[in-house]
Write a protein that holds these residues in place. Structure first.
Motif, PDB file in Angstrom:
ATOM      1  N   GLY A 192       0.825  -1.201   0.000  1.00  0.00           N
ATOM      2  CA  GLY A 192       0.000   0.000   0.000  1.00  0.00           C
ATOM      3  C   GLY A 192       0.858   1.250   0.000  1.00  0.00           C
ATOM      4  N   VAL A 193       1.887   1.250   0.847  1.00  0.00           N
ATOM      5  CA  VAL A 193       2.818   2.380   0.886  1.00  0.00           C
ATOM      6  C   VAL A 193       3.545   2.523  -0.456  1.00  0.00           C
ATOM      7  N   LEU A 194       3.964   1.393  -1.027  1.00  0.00           N
ATOM      8  CA  LEU A 194       4.676   1.436  -2.307  1.00  0.00           C
ATOM      9  C   LEU A 194       3.769   1.920  -3.439  1.00  0.00           C
ATOM     10  N   PHE A 195       2.492   1.506  -3.420  1.00  0.00           N
ATOM     11  CA  PHE A 195       1.548   2.001  -4.419  1.00  0.00           C
ATOM     12  C   PHE A 195       1.504   3.529  -4.386  1.00  0.00           C
ATOM     13  N   ALA A 196       1.336   4.073  -3.160  1.00  0.00           N
ATOM     14  CA  ALA A 196       1.233   5.523  -3.015  1.00  0.00           C
ATOM     15  C   ALA A 196       2.546   6.205  -3.397  1.00  0.00           C
ATOM     16  N   ALA A 197       3.667   5.604  -2.994  1.00  0.00           N
ATOM     17  CA  ALA A 197       4.966   6.193  -3.313  1.00  0.00           C
ATOM     18  C   ALA A 197       5.166   6.273  -4.823  1.00  0.00           C
ATOM     19  N   PHE A 198       4.823   5.208  -5.522  1.00  0.00           N
ATOM     20  CA  PHE A 198       4.966   5.216  -6.979  1.00  0.00           C
ATOM     21  C   PHE A 198       4.048   6.261  -7.602  1.00  0.00           C
ATOM     22  N   ALA A 199       2.836   6.375  -7.044  1.00  0.00           N
ATOM     23  CA  ALA A 199       1.889   7.372  -7.559  1.00  0.00           C
ATOM     24  C   ALA A 199       2.451   8.779  -7.397  1.00  0.00           C
ATOM     25  N   PHE A 200       2.998   9.087  -6.221  1.00  0.00           N
ATOM     26  CA  PHE A 200       3.553  10.426  -5.986  1.00  0.00           C
ATOM     27  C   PHE A 200       4.798  10.661  -6.838  1.00  0.00           C
ATOM     28  N   ASN A 609     -18.834  28.523 -18.672  1.00  0.00           N
ATOM     29  CA  ASN A 609     -18.592  27.232 -18.040  1.00  0.00           C
ATOM     30  C   ASN A 609     -17.091  27.062 -17.823  1.00  0.00           C
ATOM     31  N   PHE A 610     -16.647  27.253 -16.568  1.00  0.00           N
ATOM     32  CA  PHE A 610     -15.224  27.203 -16.259  1.00  0.00           C
ATOM     33  C   PHE A 610     -14.817  25.824 -15.742  1.00  0.00           C
ATOM     34  N   ALA A 611     -13.638  25.391 -16.145  1.00  0.00           N
ATOM     35  CA  ALA A 611     -13.085  24.134 -15.648  1.00  0.00           C
ATOM     36  C   ALA A 611     -12.609  24.339 -14.210  1.00  0.00           C
ATOM     37  N   PRO A 612     -12.680  23.311 -13.370  1.00  0.00           N
ATOM     38  CA  PRO A 612     -12.221  23.450 -11.981  1.00  0.00           C
ATOM     39  C   PRO A 612     -10.697  23.534 -11.908  1.00  0.00           C
ATOM     40  N   VAL A 613     -10.212  23.996 -10.773  1.00  0.00           N
ATOM     41  CA  VAL A 613      -8.768  24.071 -10.540  1.00  0.00           C
ATOM     42  C   VAL A 613      -8.233  22.674 -10.240  1.00  0.00           C
ATOM     43  N   GLU A 614      -7.168  22.305 -10.896  1.00  0.00           N
ATOM     44  CA  GLU A 614      -6.519  21.021 -10.651  1.00  0.00           C
ATOM     45  C   GLU A 614      -5.028  21.253 -10.405  1.00  0.00           C
ATOM     46  N   SER A 615      -4.448  20.468  -9.502  1.00  0.00           N
ATOM     47  CA  SER A 615      -3.020  20.545  -9.212  1.00  0.00           C
ATOM     48  C   SER A 615      -2.415  19.152  -9.280  1.00  0.00           C
ATOM     49  N   ILE A 616      -1.104  19.103  -9.317  1.00  0.00           N
ATOM     50  CA  ILE A 616      -0.387  17.825  -9.319  1.00  0.00           C
ATOM     51  C   ILE A 616       0.662  17.864  -8.219  1.00  0.00           C
ATOM     52  N   GLN A 617       0.648  16.852  -7.369  1.00  0.00           N
ATOM     53  CA  GLN A 617       1.675  16.714  -6.334  1.00  0.00           C
ATOM     54  C   GLN A 617       2.653  15.641  -6.786  1.00  0.00           C
ATOM     55  N   LYS A 618       3.895  16.048  -6.994  1.00  0.00           N
ATOM     56  CA  LYS A 618       4.900  15.119  -7.507  1.00  0.00           C
ATOM     57  C   LYS A 618       6.133  15.161  -6.627  1.00  0.00           C
ATOM     58  N   ALA A 619       6.601  13.986  -6.242  1.00  0.00           N
ATOM     59  CA  ALA A 619       7.795  13.898  -5.401  1.00  0.00           C
ATOM     60  C   ALA A 619       9.032  14.251  -6.204  1.00  0.00           C
ATOM     61  N   ASP A 620       9.969  14.983  -5.565  1.00  0.00           N
ATOM     62  CA  ASP A 620      11.199  15.384  -6.236  1.00  0.00           C
ATOM     63  C   ASP A 620      12.268  14.303  -6.195  1.00  0.00           C
ATOM     64  N   SER A 621      12.078  13.337  -5.306  1.00  0.00           N
ATOM     65  CA  SER A 621      13.079  12.279  -5.163  1.00  0.00           C
ATOM     66  C   SER A 621      12.401  11.005  -4.699  1.00  0.00           C
ATOM     67  N   LEU A 622      13.145   9.917  -4.759  1.00  0.00           N
ATOM     68  CA  LEU A 622      12.610   8.635  -4.301  1.00  0.00           C
ATOM     69  C   LEU A 622      12.323   8.673  -2.806  1.00  0.00           C
ATOM     70  N   GLY A 623      13.212   9.337  -2.057  1.00  0.00           N
ATOM     71  CA  GLY A 623      13.003   9.441  -0.614  1.00  0.00           C
ATOM     72  C   GLY A 623      11.733  10.198  -0.281  1.00  0.00           C
ATOM     73  N   ALA A 625       9.139  10.488  -2.234  1.00  0.00           N
ATOM     74  CA  ALA A 625       8.015   9.651  -2.653  1.00  0.00           C
ATOM     75  C   ALA A 625       7.670   8.631  -1.571  1.00  0.00           C
ATOM     76  N   LEU A 626       8.705   8.018  -0.987  1.00  0.00           N
ATOM     77  CA  LEU A 626       8.462   7.040   0.082  1.00  0.00           C
ATOM     78  C   LEU A 626       7.858   7.711   1.309  1.00  0.00           C
ATOM     79  N   ALA A 627       8.347   8.915   1.633  1.00  0.00           N
ATOM     80  CA  ALA A 627       7.799   9.643   2.784  1.00  0.00           C
ATOM     81  C   ALA A 627       6.319   9.972   2.564  1.00  0.00           C
ATOM     82  N   ARG A 631       3.029   8.564   4.622  1.00  0.00           N
ATOM     83  CA  ARG A 631       1.996   9.458   5.150  1.00  0.00           C
ATOM     84  C   ARG A 631       0.608   9.073   4.639  1.00  0.00           C
ATOM     85  N   GLU A 632       0.537   8.743   3.343  1.00  0.00           N
ATOM     86  CA  GLU A 632      -0.752   8.350   2.774  1.00  0.00           C
ATOM     87  C   GLU A 632      -1.250   7.066   3.406  1.00  0.00           C
ATOM     88  N   GLY A 633      -0.342   6.105   3.603  1.00  0.00           N
ATOM     89  CA  GLY A 633      -0.737   4.849   4.234  1.00  0.00           C
ATOM     90  C   GLY A 633      -1.255   5.058   5.646  1.00  0.00           C
TER      91      GLY A 633
END
Length: 750
Positions: A192-200, A609-623, A625-627, A631-633
């Motif tokens: 579960g943690v690895l799934f989230a880490a890969f996603a980030f 008709n305006f589109a909603p605001v969307e953002s992307i959270q992306k990890a800068d490093s593998l460490g 991403a794991l952190a 947290r997500e887990g």
């Protein structure tokens, strides 16, 4: 959320339902997609239908693979631990290979299987989980004694420690069996943690918890929360500058379920300014069991590529296909600030506070060219009836009305010299900030009532949302700081309409010919002139709304007047509306056919008709991403634990508990958003499965751990007969639970 009988708009501020997915004994549902049926039928007509069917099929393959993966890694944990300690594993299955027959038809037990070494691997026909069959271990109480006899090396019962097959599960030391039993849960947590880490690491798209606006009359509105703030913490949640809106909704939902009276701490940031609020959640007008604080998500500054303007609107007359996906960069003489957290705020405020004024827009089109257009006012539509204004229901803290002495329960009698104030009069007028407004209210009941004259000094506000709640039950005048409920009682008849319909003549012997002031509207039905008129709005309304319009829109809490009048704005001019009303004091039924017509007023929306605001959270490093994965887990595990606690204490209604069908629906929704969204869903599912399987219930992993702990403390095994009886009770309880969640899922589909 149940299908709403009105316009499909976002209900930010309403906490989304907590959908706890019960998966006892690794029970899990693979998807059954009834929505594939129309796609399959369409595929016989054209290649577009075939393509849609293939896309839908691939989507559900992704869902099946994702859910199957979570089950697989759980069982893999048991399998690897058992193999490590020398336990013979006879079967490894995803799904259950049980015999299923319907009359003379017998289904195969598996979708495929093979044997490698001493283990049979396969996919069972029943997609409700998986299992590892170890020598000497069987969760079916009916086979427990047979299994126990099978691993004994002689028929004698004495000295059982020495006579058990050394490769059987019961022959292993307690600590090894504990590791084997807990390995499935541990694997779910790790993956579960690895799934989230890969996603980030890949980048997770989300709607940020930014205040796009507040619901009229809601807790956030009463507290005076302004658009543009970033919610960084809710309740006990740690500060997070990239908090998703859905996470905020979930915490509000949980807090409201826990206690409907206890204020929820909410922390917002406006630039360098941090503001803290204590907000008591409010029940949704449509679903009282759901709680909300009335914060709505942010609106973007880009027009929707697919539908930049609503049909039959002022915007539809000037916005062309070339403007689809265009970005608003300014209006009139003002330039929008691209660095602002919600750049579109000044334009939205202009639209909602000056409905009669034309607005010159400057757009940056998708082809990088700039274009200007004039957005005219939106002429309001009605069917010839104005409605009485209801009593004051909420006041904005330190707003003009509260400062002037207005009270909840006051009934507005006049505004200035106008004594014919209706529900929409104040909402559809341009806001004048430079002149005080004299408002006379009636306070009290019966002979004790009195009229009080108040002087309100309008305040400048950022009004990014419409003055009518998304639920249609509340209206607010933000510049004056008060909110009220509209009534369905006619205050004035502006048009006589057409001749009374034949149905009115037979409605009651006492019915009169036309609707009059004082009549209370109960239901309306729309008669479209032709199929084209119907099709022009069909895509903009929910199926429930279209059904209500044509079969009977019963004005009430679930289909309020506010949403009805918004829907009327989409109807073509000349559309016939059959109105049914009740006349006091005798309850005489009145029915009259009226016509949608242009009002002399201007509507508070213009159809952009305006589109909603969307953002992307992306990890800068593998460490990192794991952190973020850890947290997500932790968050998802805490969610499940908190929900179970509330469920046991009766804080959660049974309808919020979802099962396999709900899991499949959620998985499908996330899979449509892409790989990262699906991985985040699998993280939630993994943590869900981990906690639920470790509950101390016989037949679950947690139940086995209870027996093993007792054995470790006592120094000898728990009595087999008692263990078998408890396991049997546990299996029955789990089967009852599965029937319940399946039934709940089916009822939620209806």
């Amino acid at each position: 959320m149940p299908d709403q009988p009105y316009l499909q708009r976002g209900f930010a501020g309403l906490a989304s339902p907590v959908q706890l997915s019960f998966t006892p004994v690794e029970f899990m549902s693979l998807p059954v997609d009834w929505s594939l049926l129309p796609s399959l039928l369409a595929a016989t007509e054209d290649t577009g239908g075939i393509l849609a069917w293939l896309q839908s099929t691939w989507l559900w393959i992704q869902v099946a693979l994702g859910i199957g993966l979570v089950i697989f890694v759980h069982e893999l944990g048991h399998f690897l631990a058992a193999k490590t300690f020398g336990v013979k594993c006879e079967k490894f299955y995803v799904g259950f290979d049980v015999p299923i027959s319907i009359g003379p038809i017998k289904f195969p037990r598996t979708l495929g299987k093979f044997t490698y070494g001493e283990t049979e691997y396969g996919i069972g026909i029943l997609p409700l989980g998986g299992y590892v069959k170890m020598l000497g271990q069987d969760d079916d109480p009916r086979k427990a004694e047979e299994e126990a006899q099978r691993i004994r090396q002689s028929g004698e019962a004495s000295d059982a420690e020495e006579k058990l097959d050394p490769r059987s599960y019961p022959a292993k030391p307690v600590w090894q069996r504990m590791i084997i039993i807990s390995a499935g849960v541990v694997m779910n947590v790790i993956t579960g943690v690895l799934f989230a880490a890969f996603a980030f690491f890949n980048g997770v798209g989300y709607t940020p918890a930014v205040v796009g606006g507040v619901t009229p009359g809601g807790p956030a509105w009463q507290a005076g929360i302004q658009p543009g703030g970033r919610v960084v913490s809710v309740g006990s949640l740690e500060d997070d500058s990239q908090l998703p809106f859905s996470e905020m909704q979930l915490k509000i939902m949980e807090a409201g379920m826990e206690s409907s009276e206890t204020p929820v701490p909410v922390r917002l940031q406006y630039g360098d300014d941090t503001r803290e609020y204590q907000l008591v959640t409010q029940a949704s007008p449509i679903e009282p069991d759901r709680r909300m604080i009335g914060i709505q998500s942010a609106t973007g500054d880009t027009l929707y590529p697919e539908l930049p303007a609503m049909p039959n609107s002022a915007a539809a007359d000037v916005v062309t296909d070339a403007d689809a996906g265009a970005k608003v960069i300014g209006f009139d003489e003002q330039k929008l600030d691209p660095e602002a957290i919600m750049p579109i705020t000044p334009l939205l405020t202009r639209i909602h506070t000056a409905p009669s004024q034309p607005i010159k827009l400057r757009l940056a089109r998708a082809d990088q060219t700039e274009h200007s257009l004039t957005l005219p006012p939106q002429q309001a539509k009605d069917f010839g009836i104005q409605f009485k204004i209801g009593p004051i229901k909420a006041l904005m803290q330190n707003g003009p009305a509260e400062i002037a002495g207005m009270q909840v329960g006051d009934q507005i009698v006049s505004v200035g010299d106008d004594t014919d104030v209706d529900a929409y009069q104040l909402l559809l007028a341009d806001v004048q900030y430079d002149e005080p407004v004299k408002v006379t209210v009636r306070r009290g009941e019966g002979n004790a009532s009195e009229e009080v004259e108040l002087t309100l000094t309008p305040q400048r506000v950022e009004q990014t949302m419409t003055p009518v709640s998304a639920f249609g039950e509340m209206m607010s005048v933000d510049s004056l700081g008060f909110a009220y409920e509209p009534t369905a009682v006619a205050s004035e008849i502006l048009a006589s309409g057409d001749a009374t319909s034949p149905a009115a003549e037979s409605a009651t012997a006492n019915s009169t010919e036309t609707i009059q002031a004082g009549d209370e509207l109960r239901e309306i039905r729309v008669q479209f002139a032709n199929a084209t008129d119907r099709e022009s709005i069909e895509d903009e309304l929910s199926e429930t709304a279209m059904q209500a319009l044509t079969e009977g829109w019963e004005i009430g809490p679930s289909m309020p007047l506010g949403n009805l009048m918004e829907t009327v704005q989409l109807l073509p001019l000349g559309t016939k509306i059959i109105v049914t009303a009740v006349r006091p004091p005798n309850g005489t039924v009145v029915e009259q056919t009226l016509t949608v017509r242009q009002s002399e007023r201007f509507w508070y929306e213009r159809g952009l008709n305006f589109a909603p605001v969307e953002s992307i959270q992306k990890a800068d490093s593998l460490g990192m991403a794991l952190a973020l994965g850890v947290r997500e887990g932790k968050r998802r595990m805490a969610d499940v634990g908190r929900f179970l606690g509330m469920l046991v204490r009766g804080k959660v209604k049974a309808k919020f508990v979802g099962g396999p069908i709900r899991i499949a629906q959620m998985a499908s929704h996330q899979a449509e958003k892409g790989l990262s969204a699906q991985l985040m869903f699998l993280t939630m599912l993994s943590m869900n499965l981990a906690i639920l399987n470790f509950l101390p219930i016989p037949a679950l992993d947690g139940g086995h751990m209870v027996f093993l702990t007792a054995e470790l403390i006592r120094g000898k095994k728990v009595d087999e007969a008692m263990e078998m009886r408890l396991t049997f009770v546990g299996v029955l309880a789990l089967l009852a639970l599965m029937i319940f969640v399946f039934t709940n899922d089916i009822l939620n589909l209806l």
